[in-house]
Design an enzyme around this catalytic site. Structure first.
Site, short mmCIF file in Angstrom:
data_model
loop_
_atom_site.label_atom_id
_atom_site.label_comp_id
_atom_site.label_asym_id
_atom_site.label_seq_id
_atom_site.Cartn_x
_atom_site.Cartn_y
_atom_site.Cartn_z
N GLU A 59 0.88 -0.94 0.07
CA GLU A 59 -0.07 -0.35 0.19
C GLU A 59 1.13 1.21 -0.62
OE1 GLU A 59 -2.41 -1.33 3.37
OE2 GLU A 59 -4.14 -1.61 2.13
N GLU B 67 -3.39 -9.57 4.01
CA GLU B 67 -4.06 -9.49 5.55
C GLU B 67 -5.51 -10.40 5.03
OE1 GLU B 67 -3.37 -7.44 2.84
OE2 GLU B 67 -2.69 -5.72 3.95
#
Ligand SMILES: NC(=O)c1ccc[n+]([C@@H]2O[C@H](COP(=O)([O-])OP(=O)(O)OC[C@H]3O[C@@H](n4cnc5c(N)ncnc54)[C@H](O)[C@@H]3O)[C@@H](O)[C@H]2O)c1
Length: 700
Positions: free
Chosen positions: A106, A126
């Protein structure tokens, strides 16, 4: 050392993430990067910024240790930092020198340009913790690699190499070798050509029929994700990226992230993640304990376990010598090993070269002369103290000084085995689980005299052969099988009360177990459990056992290997078919006991199963056999098919509430087997103090 270093090369500032081993984005590192950006903005001579990772990683993502803690949102939060990067007045180039996972990817996506090392793994793991990327990952990745590819990466959690993403907008350039000079050169080109500040958020997704595609994806994912809420929420988040403006998509992502963060499934998966890490920590064996060097291994016995154990070492590139009593037994054992490797080769999961290499690592022998030099010897002969005695006396005579002498015994007293040698400090239990080349669990059974360096080396070996090592003290069945014996006994007693094997299995599988107890028993061999029970009958004469399993065994129904057990099996087919004969025997046994059978609900089955595991687990904890409750969870998660989204038996106990469990146990004790429900002292103590298993014992 600072969490991020700031240096400059001409007009290019270089911010180096510095939080080994993977440069996780803990609060201190986020602050240091933000400071670096501020400095780069204020220094006139600087015209571009490169962010690179120290060591072999770019950035492994958020610091999971901060999840749910105030540090997670401490300013600057990850989202704040990404906004700072994206809004930097000077171009920011991510130099992805190694893995970029989760928050790390990210961060890279918030930069204006990205240069990647070809082999760097890029991914969004995740989902494996029951979450979704919560700092713009679900919004930027579809813009940079396309909706379909992004969805695959986010839902699977599996990384993709930079090389495989080279054609996408995620990577502006790929480099081999030293990445930093390439990234600085790239930044210089950006300056020279006055290239714009490219922002992923500005990319418009043009994906016709996005809704239809995503609905199709939901249909495919739903049956696979049935106990896991995260994968479908990932689809919702990617849908927001495809259909909504960036800022709205970010809001959707944020809402979904918080929803997932609070699910019991994500809490359980995060617990499991931390539990695996904690298991390697042994309070009185510091990480500085010197290790013995293990360069060669010997395995005694080439049976079911010996062959599989040998494969683990061959797979890790460590030569193994397997010793047997006869050529026929040796040929049979090594033949099975070869067949196993051949099947992996055929499935394409092993190259011919690897296949040859692994087989070459394993040699057979009938002579102890050939194992004299082994650094580690693992005994896997018959489960019979007299045979173990003979083997360990011989090992004591021939093994080189300093060799670790391990036993794979499942039930025998390790301290007694150690006493057969003059070097009990070198003896330890290495309890592998069947199939030994596959099962992740390794119970490291610490004898009263096992040396600390032997314990530390065994833990290191478990990592080397890709197992999860858990320390257990010496007791009957160690952690896993001792609890399993209590669980099986309870499930068998439930047959007498009113349940049938297939109903119990279904209830446990619905709860999430890979297999119910009777299917496990048919797979492992009912004769093995019968053998254990016969010993327990003698050693624990007051315990009530159901007679039904013995009746099944008396008929030679040992399970899959004999084509019949608790279930019937068609030739060559492992599908369990409920057996009329077994069900008849179950009813007969209730009648013999004078029990009026009653309906048993699935909830009652699950409660009895889980609470019998939990109660025995509590005893194991109070006796110090396990170091911490989470170690017991790891044993069940890695060795016994316990559902990871439930976190393990003791984590589950904490979620149910210990007083509730005690109340149910008191009710069950009114049946005809009250001895099975005598509460462990620790369970009563914690319940009365309003505490949890997580709060008890060694904390790290
Ligand atoms: N089978 C399982 O699921 C399992 C799981 C965990 C641990 N264990 C333990 O592992 C050990 C081995 O079990 P197994 O299932 O592989 O048994 P097995 O009967 O399949 O194999 C035992 C092998 O040891 C050989 N052997 C016997 N005496 C020997 C000696 N003196 N020297 C050298 N070789 C000798 C036999 O020829 C045989 O090949 C036992 O202690 C058992 O409790 C078994």
């Amino acid at each position: 050392m600072a969490y991020a270093d700031y240096t400059s090369q001409g007009a290019v500032a270089v911010i180096t993430l510095n939080n080994p081993p993977v440069n996780a984005l803990r609060a201190g590192l986020r602050t240091a990067v933000a400071d670096g950006l501020e400095r780069s903005a204020s220094e006139e001579s600087i015209r571009a910024v490169v962010i690179v990772g120290s060591g072999n990683a770019f950035c492994g993502g958020a610091d999971v240790g901060e999840f749910g803690l105030p540090a997670m949102s401490a300013s600057p939060s990850l989202s704040d930092l990404l906004s700072l990067i994206e809004n930097s007045p000077k171009p920011v180039v991510a130099a992805i020198n190694g893995l970029a996972l989760g928050g790390g990817l990210e961060l890279a996506m918030a930069c204006h340009y990205r240069v990647g090392a070809a082999a760097a793994p890029l991914g969004m793991p995740e989902v494996k913790l029951g979450l979704l990327p919560g700092a713009g990952g679900t919004q930027r990745l579809p813009r940079l690699v396309g909706v379909e590819r992004a969805l695959n990466m986010i839902v699977s959690g599996n990384p993709v190499s930079a090389r495989d993403l080279a054609e996408t907008e995620l990577l502006d350039s790929i480099a081999d070798g030293d990445l930093l000079p390439a990234a600085v050169a790239f930044a210089e080109r950006v300056i020279a050509s006055n290239l714009p500040l490219k922002k992923a958020r500005d990319i418009r997704i043009d994906f016709p029929n996005a809704e239809a595609f995503l609905d199709f994806a939901r249909g495919a994912i739903a049956p696979l994700a049935k106990n896991y809420p995260a994968p479908l929420k990932c689809v919702d988040a990617v849908e927001a990226a495809a259909l909504k403006p960036f800022d709205e998509g970010m809001k959707t992502e944020g809402t979904l992230f918080i929803e997932l963060l609070n699910t019991p499934e994500s809490k359980a998966l995060r617990h499991a993640f931390f539990a695996m890490r904690a298991a390697a920590k042994i309070p009185d064996v510091p990480s500085s304990t010197p290790l013995r060097s293990i360069r060669s291994v010997a395995v005694i016995g080439a049976g079911t376990m010996g062959g599989g154990i040998a494969m683990n070492f061959a797979n890790a590139g460590i030569p193994v010598t397997v010793l047997e009593t006869t050529q026929a037994a040796l040929d049979k054992g090594l033949g099975t090993v070869k067949k196993n490797y051949e099947s992996t080769l055929k499935k394409g999961r092993l190259t011919q070269d690897e296949f040859d290499k692994r087989l070459r690592q394993i040699t057979g022998t009938l002579s102890y002369e050939d194992i004299k030099g082994a650094d580690l010897v693992i005994e896997a002969v018959f489960e019979d103290m007299a045979v173990k005695k003979q083997v360990f006396e011989k090992l004591d005579e021939v093994a080189k000084s300093g060799a670790i002498l391990a036993s794979n015994t499942s039930t025998l007293d390790l301290n007694k085995i150690a006493s057969f040698t003059r070097r009990p400090q070198d003896v330890i239990g290495l309890h592998f689980f069947s199939p030994a080349n596959v099962s992740k669990l390794l119970e490291i059974v610490r004898g009263a005299k096992s040396g600390k360096d032997v314990v530390a080396t065994s833990m290191a070996v478990s990592k080397q052969i890709k197992k999860v090592g858990v320390i257990s003290g010496v007791c009957d069945g160690f952690i896993g099988n001792r609890m399993m014996n209590a669980y099986f006994r309870q499930m068998e007693l439930l047959l007498d009360v009113g349940a049938l094997p297939q109903q119990i299995d279904k209830a446990m599988e619905k709860f999430g177990f890979a297999m119910g107890p009777f299917r496990v028993s048919d797979l492992a061999g009912n004769d093995i459990l019968w053998y254990i029970r016969k010993r327990l009958y003698v050693e624990y004469p007051d315990r009530v056992f159901s007679k039904t399993p013995d009746r099944i065994c008396e008929l030679g129904r040992f399970g899959q290997k004999t084509g019949a057990g608790w279930y019937d099996y068609k030739p060559g087919d492992r599908t369990p078919v409920p057996s009329e004969l077994v069900n008849k025997i179950v009813l007969e046994e209730s009648a013999r006991l004078g029990i009026a059978r009653r309906p048993v609900s699935d909830d009652e089955i699950v409660e009895r199963a889980l609470y019998s595991l939990i109660n025995e687990g509590a005893r194991i904890l109070e006796e110090g056999i396990a170091l911490r409750g989470s170690d017991i969870d790891v044993v069940y998660l890695t060795g016994y098919g316990f559902p990871d989204f439930r976190g393990g038996p003791l984590f589950y106990a904490d979620t149910v509430g210990l007083p509730n469990i005690l109340r149910a146990m008191r009710k069950f004790a009114k049946d005809y087997q009250p001895d099975a429900w005598k509460p462990a002292r620790l369970l009563e103590q914690l319940a009365s103090e309003g505490k949890t298993f997580a709060s008890w014992g060694v904390q790290s």
